[in-house]
Write an enzyme that holds these catalytic residues in place. Structure first.
Site, PDB file in Angstrom:
ATOM      1  N   HIS A  50       0.900  -0.910  -0.009  1.00  8.05           N
ATOM      2  CA  HIS A  50      -0.079   0.151  -0.057  1.00  8.05           C
ATOM      3  C   HIS A  50       0.674   1.220   0.270  1.00  8.05           C
ATOM      4  CE1 HIS A  50      -3.076  -2.655   1.957  1.00  8.05           C
ATOM      5  NE2 HIS A  50      -3.484  -2.175   0.560  1.00  8.05           N
TER       6      HIS A  50
ATOM      7  N   HIS B 236       3.378  -3.707   7.197  1.00  8.05           N
ATOM      8  CA  HIS B 236       2.320  -2.708   6.765  1.00  8.05           C
ATOM      9  C   HIS B 236       2.139  -1.561   7.517  1.00  8.05           C
ATOM     10  CE1 HIS B 236       0.256  -4.758   3.157  1.00  8.05           C
ATOM     11  NE2 HIS B 236       1.147  -5.884   3.461  1.00  8.05           N
TER      12      HIS B 236
ATOM     13  N   GLU C   7       1.158  -5.842  11.268  1.00  8.61           N
ATOM     14  CA  GLU C   7       0.252  -3.976  10.765  1.00  8.61           C
ATOM     15  C   GLU C   7       1.282  -3.883  11.776  1.00  8.61           C
ATOM     16  OE1 GLU C   7      -1.608  -3.054   9.464  1.00  8.61           O
ATOM     17  OE2 GLU C   7      -2.390  -4.229   8.273  1.00  8.61           O
TER      18      GLU C   7
END
Ligand SMILES: [Zn+2]
Length: 326
Positions: free
Chosen positions: A53, A146, A209
């Site tokens: 991303h 991420h 994450e």
């Protein structure tokens, strides 16, 4: 920043495509893809990825710091490593993606999408990873870093793809050493990059994450130091470097149900500002589409990644049930 990350963010192709680092040789393979192979014989392969991303910059900065340390000779590399910056065009523009979410397209799902940046990238990354694993050592790990958009009751957590066999303790312990406070175990295959490497190459894979997404240069990298330190230990010493924990610390969850945007009439009853891991009680209405209603089934379920603004057919959120530490 190190040269590889800089060149990728500038959209350039390096003049020199292979060379020697301290104790390893390197080869630039594609935009945002570089392989580092130690001179000494090693038994492990690692895909280390970030920037799937494009607005998730902190992991790219961590990766850059780790590469710097490798090139300075501060780490004696003991893995064959494929470093991947997932979506260079999105990173250049600071957007999550250009046309579609790349992390839903793996495992050949890209074939169902219109031609575009992410479709082409998913196909290319599948080939690059396949080529790497085809001639690298058989013990395979994949760490995909991420940062989350929303707040989270567990600021740092890992999402692990569906896997038939048990997860080796050394892998889970390393994730905890990297600062992950919660581990979420998928039960069915999906379209993420880590699902792809787990399903097709039997890699031990985790979507990490690591905190909240901020623009380049505005990340508080101290908040990510545990992850960076754990990566440096892993690259230089292998999983054996992980200190044995007597008391596992991470809370563990399995996916109990997926909320899927079924069509235009779909309503998600979870407010936009709901933080990850917010608990819901049995019977609460989560989503509906006409007569089709989804409610909490277990005593307590916890929401992850709620997002009503997804395209029909895609995931609008996951519901989790807590499980004992494996
Ligand atoms: Zn992400």
């Amino acid at each position: 920043m190190d040269e590889f990350v800089q060149t990728t963010l500038a959209g350039l192709v390096p003049a020199q495509k292979k060379g020697e680092g301290p104790g390893f040789r390197w080869q630039w393979l594609e935009q945002g893809v570089i392989r580092l192979t130690p001179h000494s014989k090693v038994t492990r392969s690692l895909v280390l990825s970030a920037g799937i991303h494009g607005n998730e910059t902190a992991p790219v900065e961590i990766l850059s710091q780790v590469l710097d340390a490798l090139w300075r000779g501060e780490i004696v590399l003991c893995w064959d490593v494929l470093v991947v910056l997932g979506n260079p065009l999105a990173l250049q523009t600071g957007k999550r993606y250009q046309a579609c979410d790349l992390n839903r397209m793996f495992g050949g799902r890209w074939e169902a999408f219109e031609p575009g940046t992410e479709r082409a990238r998913a196909e290319l990354l599948e080939q690059a990873v396949g080529g790497f694993f085809a001639n690298s050592p058989p013990v395979r790990w994949h760490l995909d870093m991420h940062t989350a958009i929303r707040g989270s009751l567990h600021p740092r957590f890992g999402v692990l793809p569906a896997r038939n066999a048990a997860w080796p303790a050394a892998f889970l312990q390393w994730l905890e050493m990297a600062g992950l406070e919660a581990l979420v175990f998928h039960q069915t295959p999906g379209g993420t990059f880590t699902h792809f490497t787990a399903q097709y190459y039997d890699a031990l894979s985790c979507t990490m994450e690591l905190g909240k997404a901020m623009p380049f240069g505005q990340n508080n990298l101290n908040a990510f130091s545990a992850a960076r330190h754990a990566l440096e230990e892993l690259l230089g010493k292998g999983p054996e470097a992980v200190p044995v924990v007597q008391q596992p610390v991470a809370r563990c969850y399995k996916v109990s149900q997926q909320l899927t945007r079924t069509g235009e009439a779909f309503i998600l009853h979870i407010p936009d500002d709901t933080v990850n891991f917010t608990p819901f009680s049995k019977g609460e209405l989560l989503a509906e589409d006409g007569d089709n209603k989804q409610v909490v089934q277990q005593e307590t379920e916890y929401v992850l990644f709620p997002n009503r603004l997804v395209a029909p057919g895609l995931r609008a959120g996951l519901m989790l049930a807590e499980i004992p530490h494996p």
